[in-house]
Every structure is written in structure tokens, then in C-alpha cells.
Design a protein around this motif. Structure first.
Motif, mmCIF file in Angstrom:
data_model
loop_
_atom_site.group_PDB
_atom_site.id
_atom_site.type_symbol
_atom_site.label_atom_id
_atom_site.label_comp_id
_atom_site.label_asym_id
_atom_site.label_seq_id
_atom_site.Cartn_x
_atom_site.Cartn_y
_atom_site.Cartn_z
ATOM 1 N N ARG A 20 0.716 -1.127 0.280
ATOM 2 C CA ARG A 20 0.052 -0.032 0.321
ATOM 3 C C ARG A 20 1.318 1.570 -0.090
ATOM 4 N N ILE A 21 0.639 2.047 -0.166
ATOM 5 C CA ILE A 21 1.217 3.989 -0.459
ATOM 6 C C ILE A 21 -0.469 5.002 -0.499
ATOM 7 N N MET A 22 0.157 5.626 0.055
ATOM 8 C CA MET A 22 -0.270 6.755 -0.494
ATOM 9 C C MET A 22 -0.605 7.954 -1.899
ATOM 10 N N SER A 23 -1.479 8.293 -2.276
ATOM 11 C CA SER A 23 -1.574 8.759 -3.299
ATOM 12 C C SER A 23 -0.790 9.931 -3.567
ATOM 13 N N MET A 24 -0.457 10.293 -4.389
ATOM 14 C CA MET A 24 0.174 11.818 -4.615
ATOM 15 C C MET A 24 -0.813 12.647 -4.573
ATOM 16 N N PHE A 25 -1.626 12.420 -5.185
ATOM 17 C CA PHE A 25 -2.830 13.633 -5.906
ATOM 18 C C PHE A 25 -3.987 13.571 -4.462
ATOM 19 N N ASN A 26 -4.518 13.018 -3.279
ATOM 20 C CA ASN A 26 -5.241 13.299 -2.263
ATOM 21 C C ASN A 26 -4.684 11.913 -1.203
ATOM 22 N N GLU A 27 -5.402 11.702 -0.490
ATOM 23 C CA GLU A 27 -5.356 11.169 0.869
ATOM 24 C C GLU A 27 -5.474 9.611 0.476
ATOM 25 N N ASP A 28 -6.463 8.971 0.003
ATOM 26 C CA ASP A 28 -6.137 7.519 -0.578
ATOM 27 C C ASP A 28 -5.403 6.650 -0.687
ATOM 28 N N CYS A 29 -5.573 5.757 0.102
ATOM 29 C CA CYS A 29 -4.263 4.725 0.297
ATOM 30 C C CYS A 29 -5.009 3.637 -0.894
ATOM 31 N N ILE A 30 -4.086 3.782 -1.144
ATOM 32 C CA ILE A 30 -4.249 2.963 -2.719
ATOM 33 C C ILE A 30 -3.226 1.915 -3.244
ATOM 34 N N CYS A 31 -3.474 0.707 -3.757
ATOM 35 C CA CYS A 31 -2.890 -0.489 -3.852
ATOM 36 C C CYS A 31 -1.473 -0.414 -4.625
#
Length: 68
Positions: free
Chosen positions: A21-32
């Protein structure tokens, strides 16, 4: 505990986060990691990344992103 570390599914695609997992660069989404790979190909990714770096250098460790 922070939601980022305890959530089970990607905020974008809903897939399991066991593979990373990592945090998106665009917002606070936790993404795969698959969504992260797609994100890096976005035309605005460099702008989002550069703004994140700028904010961290100013001491803002809670930057919400440029939006997306």
C-alpha cells in the motif's frame, strides 16, 4: 492506529492491500501498488509529486494533495 495501516482494501479499486500500500500523490487515498503504477502515468503526476516535496520541505507533513 491510523486507518492507513489497518484498512484492508484499496480506496480506488477495492483490491486487497496484502501486496502493499502507498498514499496517493493526488489525495489521501490509500492505494494498492497496481493503482500507484497507473497513477504515475497520469499527466498531472509530476506536478502532484513536486508539490508534495515542496510542502514537506516547508514542514507540512499533512499535505492533502492537489486533488484528483
Amino acid at each position: 492506529m491510523d486507518k492507513f495501516f489497518s484498512q484492508k482494501c484499496c480506496d480506488r479499486c477495492g483490491k486487497d492491500l496484502k501486496g502493499g500500500r502507498i498514499m496517493s500523490m493526488f489525495n489521501e487515498d490509500c492505494i494498492c501498488m497496481e493503482c500507484k503504477e497507473k497513477e504515475t502515468k497520469d499527466k498531472s503526476y509530476k506536478k502532484a509529486r513536486d508539490k508534495e516535496i515542496e510542502e514537506v520541505r516547508k514542514g507540512n507533513y499533512n499535505f492533502k494533495g492537489i486533488g484528483k
